[in-house]
Design a protein around this motif. Structure first.
Motif, PDB file in Angstrom:
ATOM      1  N   ASP A 235      24.085 -91.678  64.090  1.00 26.43           N
ATOM      2  CA  ASP A 235      25.075 -90.621  63.873  1.00 26.43           C
ATOM      3  C   ASP A 235      25.889 -90.927  62.612  1.00 26.43           C
ATOM      4  O   ASP A 235      26.500 -91.984  62.505  1.00 26.43           O
ATOM      5  CB  ASP A 235      26.012 -90.515  65.076  1.00 26.43           C
ATOM      6  N   LEU A 244      27.385 -86.922  65.544  1.00 26.02           N
ATOM      7  CA  LEU A 244      26.049 -86.331  65.460  1.00 26.02           C
ATOM      8  C   LEU A 244      25.410 -86.720  64.144  1.00 26.02           C
ATOM      9  O   LEU A 244      26.073 -87.229  63.232  1.00 26.02           O
ATOM     10  CB  LEU A 244      26.109 -84.808  65.581  1.00 26.02           C
ATOM     11  N   MET A 246      23.568 -85.771  60.629  1.00 33.09           N
ATOM     12  CA  MET A 246      23.450 -84.722  59.610  1.00 33.09           C
ATOM     13  C   MET A 246      22.482 -85.184  58.527  1.00 33.09           C
ATOM     14  O   MET A 246      22.416 -86.377  58.222  1.00 33.09           O
ATOM     15  CB  MET A 246      24.811 -84.447  58.945  1.00 33.09           C
ATOM     16  N   LEU A 273      29.294 -76.053  63.660  1.00 29.94           N
ATOM     17  CA  LEU A 273      28.196 -76.630  64.416  1.00 29.94           C
ATOM     18  C   LEU A 273      27.472 -75.536  65.191  1.00 29.94           C
ATOM     19  O   LEU A 273      28.060 -74.521  65.577  1.00 29.94           O
ATOM     20  CB  LEU A 273      28.717 -77.702  65.372  1.00 29.94           C
ATOM     21  N   ARG A 278      26.714 -77.992  70.031  1.00 29.17           N
ATOM     22  CA  ARG A 278      27.391 -78.631  68.899  1.00 29.17           C
ATOM     23  C   ARG A 278      26.754 -79.975  68.530  1.00 29.17           C
ATOM     24  O   ARG A 278      27.444 -80.950  68.251  1.00 29.17           O
ATOM     25  CB  ARG A 278      28.877 -78.841  69.208  1.00 29.17           C
ATOM     26  N   LYS A 279      25.450 -80.011  68.487  1.00 32.27           N
ATOM     27  CA  LYS A 279      24.750 -81.240  68.129  1.00 32.27           C
ATOM     28  C   LYS A 279      24.022 -81.124  66.802  1.00 32.27           C
ATOM     29  O   LYS A 279      23.283 -82.030  66.417  1.00 32.27           O
ATOM     30  CB  LYS A 279      23.759 -81.616  69.241  1.00 32.27           C
ATOM     31  N   GLU A 280      24.236 -80.010  66.114  1.00 34.45           N
ATOM     32  CA  GLU A 280      23.567 -79.779  64.836  1.00 34.45           C
ATOM     33  C   GLU A 280      24.479 -78.942  63.952  1.00 34.45           C
ATOM     34  O   GLU A 280      25.164 -78.030  64.437  1.00 34.45           O
ATOM     35  CB  GLU A 280      22.243 -79.047  65.075  1.00 34.45           C
ATOM     36  N   ARG A 283      23.663 -74.732  58.524  1.00 33.88           N
ATOM     37  CA  ARG A 283      23.353 -74.900  57.090  1.00 33.88           C
ATOM     38  C   ARG A 283      23.931 -73.715  56.314  1.00 33.88           C
ATOM     39  O   ARG A 283      23.206 -72.844  55.831  1.00 33.88           O
ATOM     40  CB  ARG A 283      21.844 -74.986  56.886  1.00 33.88           C
TER      41      ARG A 283
END
Length: 328
Positions: A235, A244, A246, A273, A278-280, A283
């Motif tokens: 993370d 998380l 990125m 997120l 909310r784990k990604e 973009r």
């Protein structure tokens, strides 16, 4: 024999077929969430102890808590259970917890943190008991919800709770083979508020504590490392204690230091997120601007240090960002 044709219908002729064509008028409608969607809320989260702690700790922080206490208890309703209690401001309306997509937070907070009103449904497959101070009063709510109540199949029962209750207390059943202690330690590691577990204060640290260089940019702290942090912690981004991974840029050199980054989000409304888990990261333009700023920081550090062994591609990249470097 004559055929009377309605003025709004005209026959269309296709070899071997005869049918009526109906002319339509323009119309509009609003999107809505179907009632059937509530029945599927249990699929929004994996409902692991890590997910539950992450969401409830974020709610406590948003409510202004200065301390969170987590205990493993024997509960008369659930048996073996986990209790999370904070000293925040409490609740104005317990119904907001069970309104999918309605966060109940202030407009400013909802905008700055993208609070979407889904997080509490992390308990949808377990059920919960909630004791929450009524905001601005000395009274409290006592809320009992089964798993079926989260799915809209049973009512959520609310009655008066104890006087002078502080903040919000959430009790939920513990499942077999859960490592609650490990999950609490992980959740508290970079959380900005003190956490006690079974009476002991959990260790915490600055997410960028080992960084060699730190810059603040648009509400985000960017830390630069020359040793790859991914080797000991996958993370590389921290959102108020929730970590998380990125896809952040790296800058490698053949004979000089390579650079890697971590980001610590302090107050950034535009870095969002993917909901609900909310784990990604989304973009979006803000994320792209963050990647570019990290590159700029790398190249500024190299420009200040003198000799380098960048590839020609990276050398050109630095020049495109307005940073002049000597040739390798």
């Amino acid at each position: 024999m004559s055929i009377l044709i309605h003025p709004f219908h005209r026959p269309a002729v296709v070899p071997g077929f005869f049918f009526w064509r109906t002319e339509m008028t323009d119309f509009s409608f609003h999107a809505e969430v179907a009632a059937e969607a509530i029945d599927k809320v249990g699929r929004l989260f994996n409902a692991t102890i890590d997910d539950i702690l992450s969401e409830l700790l974020q709610n406590a922080r948003r409510a202004g808590a200065t301390k969170v206490m987590i205990d493993q208890i024997d509960d008369p309703r659930f048996g073996k259970a986990v209790r999370i209690a904070d000293n925040g401001t409490g609740l104005e309306d317990p119904g907001s917890l069970f309104s999918l997509g309605h966060s109940g937070w202030s407009e400013t907070l909802s905008r700055s943190e993208d609070a979407a009103g889904m997080g509490f449904f992390v308990l949808a497959n377990r059920g919960a008991t909630i004791i929450a101070r009524r905001k601005g009063t000395s009274g409290s709510w006592l809320v009992q919800a089964t798993a079926d109540a989260f799915h809209g199949k049973q009512p959520v029962n609310v009655r008066s709770g104890p006087q002078d209750h502080q903040g919000v207390t959430v009790i939920f059943p513990e499942t077999a083979n859960e490592n609650v202690a490990g999950a609490v330690q992980h959740a508290a590691r970079f959380y900005p508020i003190p956490v006690e577990f079974n009476g002991a204060t959990m260790p915490s640290s600055d997410f960028l504590g080992d960084a060699e260089h730190i810059e603040e940019w648009r509400g985000i702290r960017i830390g630069v490392f020359s040793n790859n942090p991914g080797r000991y912690n996958f993370d590389n981004a921290n959102f108020h204690g929730m970590t998380l991974g990125m896809p952040l840029p790296e800058l490698r050199q053949s004979w000089h230091r390579s650079f890697f980054a971590r980001v610590d989000v302090v107050d950034c409304a535009h870095l969002k997120l993917v909901l609900p888990a909310r784990k990604e990261v989304v973009r979006n333009d803000m994320f792209n601007a963050l990647l570019e700023e990290i590159d700029r920081i790398y190249f500024r550090l190299i420009a200040a240090s003198g000799p380098h062994s960048l590839s020609f591609r990276d050398y050109q990249r630095a020049r495109s960002l307005g940073i002049d470097l000597d040739e390798a």
